[in-house]
Write a protein that holds these residues in place. Structure first.
Motif, mmCIF file in Angstrom:
data_model
loop_
_atom_site.group_PDB
_atom_site.id
_atom_site.type_symbol
_atom_site.label_atom_id
_atom_site.label_comp_id
_atom_site.label_asym_id
_atom_site.label_seq_id
_atom_site.Cartn_x
_atom_site.Cartn_y
_atom_site.Cartn_z
ATOM 1 N N ILE A 264 -73.224 28.038 33.282
ATOM 2 C CA ILE A 264 -73.383 27.564 31.908
ATOM 3 C C ILE A 264 -74.850 27.257 31.637
ATOM 4 O O ILE A 264 -75.443 26.367 32.242
ATOM 5 C CB ILE A 264 -72.539 26.294 31.647
ATOM 6 N N VAL A 265 -75.424 28.016 30.713
ATOM 7 C CA VAL A 265 -76.821 27.862 30.318
ATOM 8 C C VAL A 265 -76.865 27.566 28.823
ATOM 9 O O VAL A 265 -76.040 28.082 28.055
ATOM 10 C CB VAL A 265 -77.613 29.157 30.623
ATOM 11 N N ASP A 266 -77.819 26.730 28.392
ATOM 12 C CA ASP A 266 -77.976 26.496 26.955
ATOM 13 C C ASP A 266 -79.438 26.628 26.559
ATOM 14 O O ASP A 266 -80.318 26.837 27.398
ATOM 15 C CB ASP A 266 -77.382 25.147 26.528
ATOM 16 N N TRP A 267 -79.708 26.503 25.249
ATOM 17 C CA TRP A 267 -81.068 26.721 24.748
ATOM 18 C C TRP A 267 -82.046 25.657 25.222
ATOM 19 O O TRP A 267 -83.247 25.916 25.306
ATOM 20 C CB TRP A 267 -81.053 26.783 23.220
ATOM 21 N N ASN A 268 -81.555 24.458 25.520
ATOM 22 C CA ASN A 268 -82.462 23.441 26.051
ATOM 23 C C ASN A 268 -83.075 23.893 27.372
ATOM 24 O O ASN A 268 -84.228 23.567 27.676
ATOM 25 C CB ASN A 268 -81.729 22.110 26.242
ATOM 26 N N ASP A 269 -82.308 24.646 28.166
ATOM 27 C CA ASP A 269 -82.844 25.177 29.421
ATOM 28 C C ASP A 269 -83.997 26.136 29.143
ATOM 29 O O ASP A 269 -85.048 26.072 29.804
ATOM 30 C CB ASP A 269 -81.748 25.901 30.210
ATOM 31 N N TYR A 270 -83.817 27.019 28.167
ATOM 32 C CA TYR A 270 -84.893 27.934 27.786
ATOM 33 C C TYR A 270 -86.122 27.156 27.322
ATOM 34 O O TYR A 270 -87.256 27.442 27.735
ATOM 35 C CB TYR A 270 -84.441 28.839 26.641
ATOM 36 N N SER A 271 -85.898 26.204 26.439
ATOM 37 C CA SER A 271 -87.010 25.476 25.841
ATOM 38 C C SER A 271 -87.793 24.688 26.882
ATOM 39 O O SER A 271 -89.028 24.671 26.884
ATOM 40 C CB SER A 271 -86.484 24.530 24.755
ATOM 41 N N GLU A 272 -87.075 24.022 27.796
ATOM 42 C CA GLU A 272 -87.749 23.228 28.814
ATOM 43 C C GLU A 272 -88.538 24.119 29.760
ATOM 44 O O GLU A 272 -89.672 23.797 30.139
ATOM 45 C CB GLU A 272 -86.727 22.392 29.579
ATOM 46 N N LEU A 273 -87.956 25.252 30.150
ATOM 47 C CA LEU A 273 -88.690 26.194 30.990
ATOM 48 C C LEU A 273 -89.908 26.748 30.255
ATOM 49 O O LEU A 273 -90.992 26.885 30.831
ATOM 50 C CB LEU A 273 -87.777 27.340 31.432
ATOM 51 N N SER A 274 -89.738 27.048 28.973
ATOM 52 C CA SER A 274 -90.839 27.612 28.195
ATOM 53 C C SER A 274 -92.032 26.667 28.126
ATOM 54 O O SER A 274 -93.190 27.099 28.119
ATOM 55 C CB SER A 274 -90.367 27.950 26.779
ATOM 56 N N SER A 275 -91.767 25.373 28.093
ATOM 57 C CA SER A 275 -92.855 24.396 28.026
ATOM 58 C C SER A 275 -93.634 24.311 29.335
ATOM 59 O O SER A 275 -94.757 23.807 29.351
ATOM 60 C CB SER A 275 -92.291 23.017 27.686
ATOM 61 N N ALA A 276 -93.048 24.820 30.422
ATOM 62 C CA ALA A 276 -93.655 24.648 31.747
ATOM 63 C C ALA A 276 -94.253 25.917 32.332
ATOM 64 O O ALA A 276 -95.055 25.852 33.264
ATOM 65 C CB ALA A 276 -92.605 24.098 32.722
ATOM 66 N N VAL A 277 -93.860 27.082 31.825
ATOM 67 C CA VAL A 277 -94.336 28.332 32.422
ATOM 68 C C VAL A 277 -95.447 28.934 31.563
ATOM 69 O O VAL A 277 -95.475 28.760 30.345
ATOM 70 C CB VAL A 277 -93.187 29.347 32.601
ATOM 71 N N PRO A 278 -96.379 29.655 32.166
ATOM 72 C CA PRO A 278 -97.484 30.243 31.395
ATOM 73 C C PRO A 278 -97.098 31.563 30.757
ATOM 74 O O PRO A 278 -96.124 32.206 31.154
ATOM 75 C CB PRO A 278 -98.560 30.457 32.462
ATOM 76 N N SER A 279 -97.862 31.972 29.783
ATOM 77 C CA SER A 279 -97.709 33.301 29.183
ATOM 78 C C SER A 279 -98.677 34.245 29.881
ATOM 79 O O SER A 279 -99.892 34.055 29.825
ATOM 80 C CB SER A 279 -98.023 33.235 27.683
ATOM 81 N N MET A 280 -98.134 35.261 30.554
ATOM 82 C CA MET A 280 -98.944 36.094 31.446
ATOM 83 C C MET A 280 -99.069 37.550 31.029
ATOM 84 O O MET A 280 -99.714 38.338 31.731
ATOM 85 C CB MET A 280 -98.380 36.019 32.865
ATOM 86 N N THR A 281 -98.450 37.954 29.936
ATOM 87 C CA THR A 281 -98.572 39.358 29.523
ATOM 88 C C THR A 281 -98.947 39.443 28.049
ATOM 89 O O THR A 281 -98.680 38.534 27.265
ATOM 90 C CB THR A 281 -97.258 40.138 29.734
#
Length: 606
Positions: free
Chosen positions: A317-334
């Motif tokens: 079970i995955v939700d959008w909060n998981d996406y958002s929290e990960l997005s705040s922590a990972v860099p944009s590399m491409t």
């Protein structure tokens, strides 16, 4: 591990504990029966190999050799899937060389959003994913198989193949890509010509010529939309052979990878001593790895729907909060179009997925301790395939990106975050991708202009009614209304308005796809208008504030007035028949919301 990645993973594991265990128990019971054809009666088995040659019949009579199921989305109208025409023969020959058999188990639909964009057929697009999942299950239901090879690339096709195959997750499974077409007309030029056409400055002949130079040969479209996001995410999950996602079709290396994938899936099968299936490899850590890869590359917003559905098929079970929290922590590399000007061929040449994986592993942003189709440990995917004297070998990814303007390092990224935001407010909950949106355009506060049909926008644009600051609301575009079509057709018009200096944004309960670009777009907003969501109370002139920085989506109308407004309704009957749409009414009725995967498989409230 990076503390945020670790925390999100642990949260998903805990949230999914009961459903994941139920899934694993079911797969374990099915695995205990294999090889599956040993459970068939003589009549069943005779039907299953009646059309085989005598050698394959002799092999299938015994249970000590593998029978590989081929499930393919081949058709010769779609450029991405046309190369699959020859793959079954390559696979059969490779399987025979291992003393095993491969049978074409079944085909699935494969529709192209590029062909149906802005057309009635696009209203079948989202639901084609679950149709593909069901057709995959039908193909595998004969209980003849010990392993599966999935041939599919594009938008709904890979998610559908995975969802269907996860019901047979006790079988080892490899996805087999076909690769992107060579680069054509530069993306910046294509974008320029589309906007000129939207403004009426060039005609249809010039536009068609430009589009034909962009999409010009067999292979996947080269921009970084949903299709190529599929391929990258699947490789980061360890379900491809390492480095195989973006090798062009029709090359010796591509064919060698297909042969090797066949041999490898046979090695993974139970008759050859294998113990792990697809359901063992698609676990919480591999799902998180896919989400991280999506975010660091600015991939398709469609995967805020599809990877939720894939995860649910494996009891996760995955939700959008998981996406958002990960997005705040990972860099944009491409920087791959539409988030840059280069395409996936340039990304692959720069070091591609193997370079990206090595960088993310070294930064603690991917889980290494996962099972893959080539063994334990994602570190094996930091390698690129080559042919040496006609022999397939893997070599380490380059130490440095050969195109640092396309592919960066984790230490020196293009941006400090992944560029995906969840939006919450009194208009509902949605997502926005800002990796291609300039910072000065990420906050838009302007009067609403409301449309109940995407085709109304073009008429308003042509009439000059949109030449002002505005938030364009296109509603009644959700799953229950009309199947949630992509609204990419609107992009050139909105882009022109932005280029004219207006503050402009889009708010919709529809989709915008991996081609979401420079205009801020709040998409997948739910509850959808057709389901009584707040969008059906918006009126022309209402001030809407879309703030992608703060993560809010609000309307500046008093709560009392807003609640007292009668919900507007739209005549949706024209969406519900013609071009097969009448056959999908039950899917529209039963679809869950986007944050639950927009699927009828797991919507218990329908």
């Amino acid at each position: 591990m990076h503390p945020t990645v670790d925390a999100v993973t642990k949260r998903i594991i805990e949230r999914s504990r009961a459903t994941r265990q139920d899934y694993l128990d079911r797969m374990g019971a099915l695995k205990a029966q294999s090889p599956q054809r040993s459970t068939l009666s003589c009549g069943n088995l005779a039907h299953g190999f009646a059309a085989c040659n005598q050698s394959d019949k002799d092999t299938l009579k015994f249970m000590n050799k593998a029978n590989v199921a081929i499930v393919s989305a081949y058709n010769d109208m779609l450029s991405a899937h046309q190369p699959y025409q020859d793959f079954p023969d390559v696979i059969r020959k490779a399987a025979n060389g291992m003393g095993s058999v491969a049978q074409f188990a079944g085909g699935t639909p494969a529709m192209c959003d590029g062909v149906t964009q802005g057309q009635p057929g696009m209203e079948l697009s989202l639901f084609s994913r679950d149709t593909i999942a069901m057709s995959t299950s039908v193909a595998l239901s004969h209980n003849m198989f010990d392993a599966t090879m999935l041939l599919g690339i594009c938008d709904k096709i890979v998610p559908g193949l995975l969802i269907g195959s996860l019901s047979f997750g006790y079988l080892p499974t490899i996805l087999v890509p076909a690769g992107p077409m060579p680069s054509g007309l530069p993306n910046k030029e294509k974008q320029r010509i589309r906007q000129l056409y939207a403004e009426g400055k060039i005609g249809k002949d010039e536009l068609l010529e430009a589009e034909s130079q962009s999409y010009h040969s067999p292979g996947t479209c080269t921009f970084y939309g949903t299709a190529n996001s599929n391929q990258l995410l699947v490789e980061v999950m360890g379900l491809h052979l390492p480095g195989s996602a973006f090798v062009n079709p029709g090359t010796p290396l591509r064919e060698a990878l297909t042969r090797e994938a066949t041999e490898q899936v046979i090695r993974l099968s139970k008759p050859h001593g294998g113990t792990l299936g697809l359901g063992d490899m698609v676990d919480e850590k591999s799902i998180v790895n896919a989400l991280v890869a999506l975010l660091v590359t600015g991939g398709s917003t469609n995967h805020t729907i599809h990877w939720i559905a894939i995860a649910r098929a494996a009891g996760i079970i995955v939700d959008w909060n998981d996406y958002s929290e990960l997005s705040s922590a990972v860099p944009s590399m491409t920087r791959i179009y539409p988030n840059g000007q280069e395409d996936v061929n340039a990304f692959h040449e720069a070091g591609g997925t193997p370079f990206l994986i090595r960088e993310l592993l070294s930064a603690g942003l991917l889980h290494n301790d996962v099972e893959t189709v080539v063994g334990h440990g994602l570190e094996q995917y930091a390698r690129m395939p080559e042919l040496e004297n006609d022999k397939l070998v893997w070599k380490p990814a380059p130490e440095k990106s050969t195109k640092p303007d396309v592919l960066s390092t984790a230490a020196e990224p293009f941006a400090p975050d992944g560029g995906l935001r969840v939006l919450d407010g009194n208009l509902g909950r949605g997502v926005i991708k800002v990796s291609a949106v300039a910072e000065e355009h990420r906050i838009v506060k302007a009067p609403a202009i409301v449309f109940n049909d995407q085709n109304e926008l073009k008429a308003a644009f042509d009439a000059g009614d949109l030449n002002r600051d505005c938030v364009v609301v296109v509603r009644f575009q959700g799953p229950k209304a009309n199947g949630m079509p992509e609204l990419h057709k609107l992009t050139p018009y909105l882009g022109v308005l932005q280029d004219r200096g207006y503050k402009v944004a889009l708010v919709t309960d529809g989709r915008m796809s991996g081609a979401s670009g420079k205009v801020p777009a709040a998409i997948h907003v739910y509850p959808e208008a057709a389901n009584g969501g707040e969008l059906c109370r918006v009126r022309n002139g209402d001030v809407i504030n879309l703030d992608a920085v703060a993560g809010t989506l609000g309307i500046e109308v008093s709560a009392e007035e807003f609640a007292s407004r009668e919900a507007e309704k739209a005549d949706l009957s024209s969406y519900h028949h013609g071009l097969g749409r009448e056959l999908f009414g039950w899917m529209r009725k039963a679809a869950s919301n986007p944050e639950e995967g927009a699927s009828f498989f797991w919507n218990h409230d329908a």
